[in-house]
Motif scaffolding. Sequence first.
Motif, PDB file in Angstrom:
ATOM      1  N   LEU A 106    -106.201  86.894 106.359  1.00  0.00           N
ATOM      2  CA  LEU A 106    -104.329  85.778 106.466  1.00  0.00           C
ATOM      3  C   LEU A 106    -105.477  84.251 106.114  1.00  0.00           C
ATOM      4  O   LEU A 106    -104.207  83.430 105.828  1.00  0.00           O
ATOM      5  CB  LEU A 106    -103.858  86.064 107.848  1.00  0.00           C
ATOM      6  CG  LEU A 106    -103.391  87.589 107.772  1.00  0.00           C
ATOM      7  CD1 LEU A 106    -102.720  88.043 109.261  1.00  0.00           C
ATOM      8  CD2 LEU A 106    -102.415  88.162 106.367  1.00  0.00           C
ATOM      9  N   VAL A 109    -105.555  82.978 102.246  1.00  0.00           N
ATOM     10  CA  VAL A 109    -104.773  82.474 101.705  1.00  0.00           C
ATOM     11  C   VAL A 109    -103.777  81.753 100.583  1.00  0.00           C
ATOM     12  O   VAL A 109    -103.367  82.027 100.241  1.00  0.00           O
ATOM     13  CB  VAL A 109    -103.340  84.167 102.677  1.00  0.00           C
ATOM     14  CG1 VAL A 109    -103.323  85.301 103.095  1.00  0.00           C
ATOM     15  CG2 VAL A 109    -102.330  83.637 103.249  1.00  0.00           C
ATOM     16  N   ASN A 113    -100.511  81.962  99.196  1.00  0.00           N
ATOM     17  CA  ASN A 113    -100.122  83.091  99.337  1.00  0.00           C
ATOM     18  C   ASN A 113    -100.892  84.418  98.786  1.00  0.00           C
ATOM     19  O   ASN A 113    -100.392  85.523  98.469  1.00  0.00           O
ATOM     20  CB  ASN A 113     -98.616  84.463 100.137  1.00  0.00           C
ATOM     21  CG  ASN A 113     -98.893  83.063 101.723  1.00  0.00           C
ATOM     22  OD1 ASN A 113     -99.276  82.689 102.103  1.00  0.00           O
ATOM     23  ND2 ASN A 113     -97.103  83.520 101.503  1.00  0.00           N
ATOM     24  N   LYS A 151     -95.911  86.602 108.487  1.00  0.00           N
ATOM     25  CA  LYS A 151     -97.235  86.908 108.344  1.00  0.00           C
ATOM     26  C   LYS A 151     -96.722  87.235 106.539  1.00  0.00           C
ATOM     27  O   LYS A 151     -96.554  88.638 106.402  1.00  0.00           O
ATOM     28  CB  LYS A 151     -98.118  87.079 108.785  1.00  0.00           C
ATOM     29  CG  LYS A 151     -98.563  86.405 110.004  1.00  0.00           C
ATOM     30  CD  LYS A 151     -98.768  84.773 109.719  1.00  0.00           C
ATOM     31  CE  LYS A 151     -99.047  83.937 111.309  1.00  0.00           C
ATOM     32  NZ  LYS A 151     -99.348  82.460 111.110  1.00  0.00           N
ATOM     33  N   PRO A 152     -98.216  86.408 105.474  1.00  0.00           N
ATOM     34  CA  PRO A 152     -97.837  87.424 104.211  1.00  0.00           C
ATOM     35  C   PRO A 152     -98.120  88.682 104.750  1.00  0.00           C
ATOM     36  O   PRO A 152     -99.393  89.358 105.850  1.00  0.00           O
ATOM     37  CB  PRO A 152     -98.718  87.384 103.361  1.00  0.00           C
ATOM     38  CG  PRO A 152     -98.881  85.554 104.123  1.00  0.00           C
ATOM     39  CD  PRO A 152     -99.133  86.132 105.268  1.00  0.00           C
ATOM     40  N   LEU A 157     -99.702  90.268  99.278  1.00  0.00           N
ATOM     41  CA  LEU A 157    -100.957  89.698  98.460  1.00  0.00           C
ATOM     42  C   LEU A 157    -102.108  90.339  97.382  1.00  0.00           C
ATOM     43  O   LEU A 157    -102.227  89.473  96.870  1.00  0.00           O
ATOM     44  CB  LEU A 157    -102.144  90.017  99.782  1.00  0.00           C
ATOM     45  CG  LEU A 157    -101.828  88.409 101.117  1.00  0.00           C
ATOM     46  CD1 LEU A 157    -102.635  89.303 102.481  1.00  0.00           C
ATOM     47  CD2 LEU A 157    -101.811  87.309 101.008  1.00  0.00           C
TER      48      LEU A 157
END
Length: 466
Positions: A106, A109, A113, A151-152, A157
């Motif tokens: 994370l 990214v 992202n 979060k992504p 992703l």
Amino acid sequence: MRFISCSGSSCSSWLPTTALSLLAGSTLTNAISLDLQDPNSIKAAASTCAYNLLTFYSGNVTGGVPGNLPAPYYWWEAGAMFGILIDYYYYTNDSQYNDLVTQGMLWQVGPDNDYMTPNQTKTEGNDDQGFWGMAAMSAAEQKYPNPPSDKPQWLALAQAVFNDQASRWDTQYCNGGLRWQIFTFNTGYDYKNSISNGCFFNLGARLALYTGNDTYAQWAEKTFNWTQAVSLMDSTYHFYDGAHTTLNCSDINRVQWTYNAGVFLLGASVMYNYTNGSALWQERVLGILNASSIFFATNPANVMYEVACEPPNTCDTDNYSFKAYLARWLVASMKYAPFIQNTVMPWIQASATAAALQCSGGTNGQMCGMKWTMGATWDGTQGVGQQMGALSVIQANLIDQVSVPVTNKSGGTSQGNAAAGGGGGVSTSDPALSQDTITQGSRAGAGILTALVLTSVIGCSWWMIA
């Protein structure tokens, strides 16, 4: 999806005589102990390799940057390492490194992202970004714990990386394909190579199967066909390193690396599964598998080696890690194309046995070298790549212990975003990007050879990879 497993004595039929003798000899050395008939022994050996691997990681110590490996390792190899550690959790259910992996995945990214991190601008190529995207894809497929909701997410992703790269498809030279480098100011922008296009193909196939969106599969088919048409893959399914746009890709660099075969094999196997057993994709899977025999020795039998650099002792830091990816993708391919099992497992088991024996160096007597063909005679090298190679091929022997990778329809929980990304220069809600929207500034490249000037080696006709 079909999945064929083995356990107990049924696995031993895959072990060649040479591998059995190596296994028997392993108890007589200080190397890592490995009994391929005992899952607990395999897990213990993998645990030792994983621990020793992370002794090279500095992202979790004071002053370190999460997700980065120290010099001489490039950024892409950290992404590859996290992918293998995600596999480690999948195979062993040992979660002790999960927080470290999630933090690193994370942290890197980037603002969009999509693994386009500003601090990597000077070295990041399409394949570098691709390795991080494939790690995120593995996390989604293997139900690795999801990130916090703010979060992504893993699937998004992977989609972001794919969307970025689709926007860079370059028809100005060589009738298509990804360049090695993303930015025009980086050495190698004029090079199109197999690994960058292989990562894109691999991601497209896996996203198609996971999401059910056929546009990803169309891109995968297009990429495979281009690779063949431009002769980066020959009629017998051998993959070559790359070629230059300045010569319209007519100067094929015919060096063969393990990871090129591996990345295309997994993608082709997924496409075989996605197309419900297409005869065309079966032919392609078998062709790539048969061509991969070049990477396995006859003495000792079935032990993997890097044919381009191990015999002449010219392997560099990147090359040390390449066998890790062929090992993990060979076994992963079995999940989607089970008919390859009887070819793959003798390679994996003999190589794992030899790799464990080679883990006999360093101050602790258990650091792994690269040359598995040397058995318990440590080759004198150690590092991230060597540890990843041993870890990947050893834990691959737990394939019969793990569940089938998931999709959106079969228990997948990772949240996606078809419009993810932004670092590729084109914003879209669908991966079917019009080539007309690709600007000259966003046309870009491909490769792991990220910061050095490409050097021609007379007589070998290959490019050194750094």
